[in-house]
Design a protein around this motif. Structure first.
Motif, PDB file in Angstrom:
ATOM      1  N   ASN A 113     -51.549  19.165 -13.075  1.00 63.50           N
ATOM      2  CA  ASN A 113     -51.829  19.175 -14.616  1.00 63.50           C
ATOM      3  C   ASN A 113     -52.621  18.323 -15.185  1.00 63.50           C
ATOM      4  O   ASN A 113     -52.570  17.219 -14.427  1.00 63.50           O
ATOM      5  N   ASP A 114     -52.759  18.248 -16.511  1.00 65.95           N
ATOM      6  CA  ASP A 114     -53.729  17.474 -17.132  1.00 65.95           C
ATOM      7  C   ASP A 114     -52.828  16.036 -17.372  1.00 65.95           C
ATOM      8  O   ASP A 114     -53.524  15.140 -17.418  1.00 65.95           O
ATOM      9  N   LEU A 115     -51.446  16.170 -17.467  1.00 66.28           N
ATOM     10  CA  LEU A 115     -50.892  14.732 -17.946  1.00 66.28           C
ATOM     11  C   LEU A 115     -50.777  14.127 -16.536  1.00 66.28           C
ATOM     12  O   LEU A 115     -50.913  12.955 -16.712  1.00 66.28           O
ATOM     13  N   LEU A 116     -50.648  14.606 -15.422  1.00 67.68           N
ATOM     14  CA  LEU A 116     -50.515  13.861 -14.061  1.00 67.68           C
ATOM     15  C   LEU A 116     -51.861  13.207 -14.087  1.00 67.68           C
ATOM     16  O   LEU A 116     -52.173  12.257 -13.670  1.00 67.68           O
ATOM     17  N   ALA A 117     -53.035  13.950 -14.273  1.00 68.58           N
ATOM     18  CA  ALA A 117     -54.556  13.468 -14.188  1.00 68.58           C
ATOM     19  C   ALA A 117     -54.873  12.302 -15.157  1.00 68.58           C
ATOM     20  O   ALA A 117     -55.356  11.094 -14.970  1.00 68.58           O
TER      21      ALA A 117
ATOM     22  N   ALA B 180     -63.657  23.540 -16.285  1.00 65.53           N
ATOM     23  CA  ALA B 180     -64.502  22.705 -17.226  1.00 65.53           C
ATOM     24  C   ALA B 180     -64.770  21.449 -16.634  1.00 65.53           C
ATOM     25  O   ALA B 180     -63.840  20.649 -16.574  1.00 65.53           O
ATOM     26  N   VAL B 181     -66.177  21.273 -16.370  1.00 65.02           N
ATOM     27  CA  VAL B 181     -66.405  20.193 -15.741  1.00 65.02           C
ATOM     28  C   VAL B 181     -67.002  18.984 -16.822  1.00 65.02           C
ATOM     29  O   VAL B 181     -67.711  19.186 -17.677  1.00 65.02           O
ATOM     30  N   ARG B 182     -66.292  17.843 -16.666  1.00 64.53           N
ATOM     31  CA  ARG B 182     -66.625  16.674 -17.633  1.00 64.53           C
ATOM     32  C   ARG B 182     -66.808  15.394 -16.958  1.00 64.53           C
ATOM     33  O   ARG B 182     -67.023  15.273 -15.623  1.00 64.53           O
ATOM     34  N   GLU B 183     -66.625  14.501 -17.630  1.00 62.70           N
ATOM     35  CA  GLU B 183     -66.883  13.080 -16.915  1.00 62.70           C
ATOM     36  C   GLU B 183     -66.273  12.450 -15.893  1.00 62.70           C
ATOM     37  O   GLU B 183     -66.482  11.876 -15.034  1.00 62.70           O
ATOM     38  N   SER B 184     -64.777  12.900 -15.708  1.00 65.05           N
ATOM     39  CA  SER B 184     -64.028  12.587 -14.580  1.00 65.05           C
ATOM     40  C   SER B 184     -64.668  13.013 -13.121  1.00 65.05           C
ATOM     41  O   SER B 184     -64.129  12.357 -12.160  1.00 65.05           O
ATOM     42  N   THR B 185     -65.495  13.953 -13.168  1.00 62.75           N
ATOM     43  CA  THR B 185     -66.238  14.191 -11.762  1.00 62.75           C
ATOM     44  C   THR B 185     -67.826  13.992 -11.862  1.00 62.75           C
ATOM     45  O   THR B 185     -68.437  14.493 -10.843  1.00 62.75           O
ATOM     46  N   LYS B 186     -68.340  13.787 -13.053  1.00 63.51           N
ATOM     47  CA  LYS B 186     -69.817  13.575 -13.154  1.00 63.51           C
ATOM     48  C   LYS B 186     -70.025  12.039 -13.590  1.00 63.51           C
ATOM     49  O   LYS B 186     -69.385  11.561 -14.395  1.00 63.51           O
TER      50      LYS B 186
ATOM     51  N   VAL C 193     -42.837  19.555 -24.524  1.00 56.16           N
ATOM     52  CA  VAL C 193     -43.613  17.995 -24.613  1.00 56.16           C
ATOM     53  C   VAL C 193     -44.893  18.230 -23.570  1.00 56.16           C
ATOM     54  O   VAL C 193     -45.582  17.295 -23.579  1.00 56.16           O
ATOM     55  N   VAL C 194     -45.092  19.205 -22.603  1.00 48.46           N
ATOM     56  CA  VAL C 194     -46.153  19.375 -21.861  1.00 48.46           C
ATOM     57  C   VAL C 194     -47.203  20.191 -22.871  1.00 48.46           C
ATOM     58  O   VAL C 194     -46.868  21.120 -23.166  1.00 48.46           O
ATOM     59  N   PRO C 195     -48.288  19.720 -22.835  1.00 50.07           N
ATOM     60  CA  PRO C 195     -49.412  20.184 -23.969  1.00 50.07           C
ATOM     61  C   PRO C 195     -49.653  21.597 -23.418  1.00 50.07           C
ATOM     62  O   PRO C 195     -49.894  22.389 -24.537  1.00 50.07           O
ATOM     63  N   TYR C 196     -49.781  22.058 -22.386  1.00 55.61           N
ATOM     64  CA  TYR C 196     -50.162  23.193 -22.089  1.00 55.61           C
ATOM     65  C   TYR C 196     -49.173  24.527 -22.792  1.00 55.61           C
ATOM     66  O   TYR C 196     -49.399  25.265 -23.336  1.00 55.61           O
ATOM     67  N   PHE C 197     -47.783  23.915 -22.503  1.00 59.54           N
ATOM     68  CA  PHE C 197     -46.730  24.963 -23.080  1.00 59.54           C
ATOM     69  C   PHE C 197     -46.796  24.950 -24.500  1.00 59.54           C
ATOM     70  O   PHE C 197     -46.642  26.031 -25.211  1.00 59.54           O
TER      71      PHE C 197
ATOM     72  N   GLU D 260     -56.013  20.036 -24.916  1.00 54.25           N
ATOM     73  CA  GLU D 260     -56.813  19.219 -25.721  1.00 54.25           C
ATOM     74  C   GLU D 260     -57.107  17.983 -25.331  1.00 54.25           C
ATOM     75  O   GLU D 260     -58.226  16.946 -25.768  1.00 54.25           O
ATOM     76  N   GLU D 261     -55.930  17.345 -25.115  1.00 53.05           N
ATOM     77  CA  GLU D 261     -55.828  15.713 -24.777  1.00 53.05           C
ATOM     78  C   GLU D 261     -56.956  15.507 -23.444  1.00 53.05           C
ATOM     79  O   GLU D 261     -57.471  14.387 -23.663  1.00 53.05           O
TER      80      GLU D 261
END
Length: 333
Positions: free
Chosen positions: A245-249, A324-330, A70-74, A276-277
């Protein structure tokens, strides 16, 4: 159904020559190979993989042992391993352990040389003794960072350096109260990422504030949201958060939004895994991006070589990562 004899008759060569082409042997004259390949295509011949594996003393199956699908990475990694294994005529049995030592021990105990040719394992809680007791004679490649110290093939990124790079990115934005979500008492990956977090803070001359290190017993969205709620309630809440991990974020960003805390203006958020999420969340998530395709290819190739040459020295391969720098830090910082 076409047979080797049918193909040989059409190509005007011996059955042995056809067999050599089908089995990938290189010592076939180019002209004969061309004629055999044309005959194979014309007849629609398909090799009997079961019989071929039986002759080789193999099952044609490998196991992929993962903590949680269920964890997307795996889930994404599993798809890539399936593709890489198919290139070697391997079928893949996928096993889920839930990341507990009991689950991992039970899974390995259920596997044996009569079922699989080898296993690719991403352990969370296994100890070194478990491998020798539960998987004797099975070639094993391990993934990720963990506490298992064995002469065994291993593939993974440098989690310490990856975490350090993520936190250094937040430092570069001028953030000074940087929190971490994902500390865990038993996960090797958590220990590695926490070490990188601490290293980056020290390099930046920032204090390590224990109240800004949040534990997450599971790496799901709910755990990230609950951890973020706790962090936003401290006397001096964070202005940046590094999630393991991304789900925590994604859970953390949801909790921030519900509290009226803007991302990234009030708190910048970085995840880990580049699933991808995260690319389609709002805001989109800055994240550590392991080369998952390289991990899958390297793991399958190491396992193939281990099966073919059991006595060779173990290899420890580092695969690349990026940020991968996206909107959550810029944006509005």
């Amino acid at each position: 159904m076409a047979t080797l004899k049918d193909v040989a008759a059409m190509a005007g060569v011996s059955v042995k020559t056809v067999s050599n082409v089908v089995n990938g042997y290189e010592f076939v004259k180019p002209e004969n190979r061309r004629r055999v390949e044309e005959a194979l295509a014309a007849t629609g011949y398909r090799p009997n993989l079961g019989a071929r594996n039986l002759r080789r003393g193999r099952t044609g199956f490998v196991a992929l042992v993962l903590p949680e699908l269920v964890v997307p990475y795996f889930a994404e990694l599993a798809g890539l391993v399936l593709g890489a294994a198919q290139e070697h005529d391997w079928n893949v049995l996928i096993e889920q352990t839930l990341g507990t030592r009991e689950g991992e021990r039970d899974t390995l105990a259920s596997l044996g040389p009569h079922m699989i040719d080898g296993a690719i394992v991403s352990p969370e809680a296994l100890q070194a003794s478990d491998f020798g007791e539960l998987a004797p004679g099975i070639p094993v490649v391990t993934l990720g960072e963990h506490s298992v110290d064995l002469p065994m093939d291993h593939v993974g990124i440098d989690n310490v350096e990856a975490a350090r790079a993520a936190v250094a990115h937040l430092v570069g934005l001028g953030r000074t109260r940087i929190a971490a979500i994902g500390a865990h008492p038993n996960r090797g990956t958590a220990a590695q990422r926490l070490e990188g977090y601490r290293l980056a803070l020290a390099e930046a001359g920032l204090p390590l504030r224990e109240e800004l290190v949040a534990t997450a017993l599971n790496y799901h969205r709910l755990d990230g949201a609950e951890a973020m709620e706790r962090l936003l309630s401290v006397a001096e809440p964070p202005d940046a958060v590094f999630c393991f991990n991304d789900l925590l974020a994604i859970g953390a960003m949801r909790a921030a939004a519900e509290r009226g805390v803007r991302v990234p203006a009030d708190v910048a958020v970085v995840g880990f895994d580049n699933t991808e999420e995260g690319a389609y969340s709002l805001p989109s998530l800055t994240t550590v991006a392991p080369d998952k395709a390289a991990i899958a290819r390297a793991a399958v190739d190491l396992l193939r070589r281990r099966v073919e040459t059991p006595g060779r020295p173990p290899e420890h391969l580092r695969t690349p990562f990026s940020l991968a720098v996206r909107e959550s830090t810029k944006g509005n910082t």
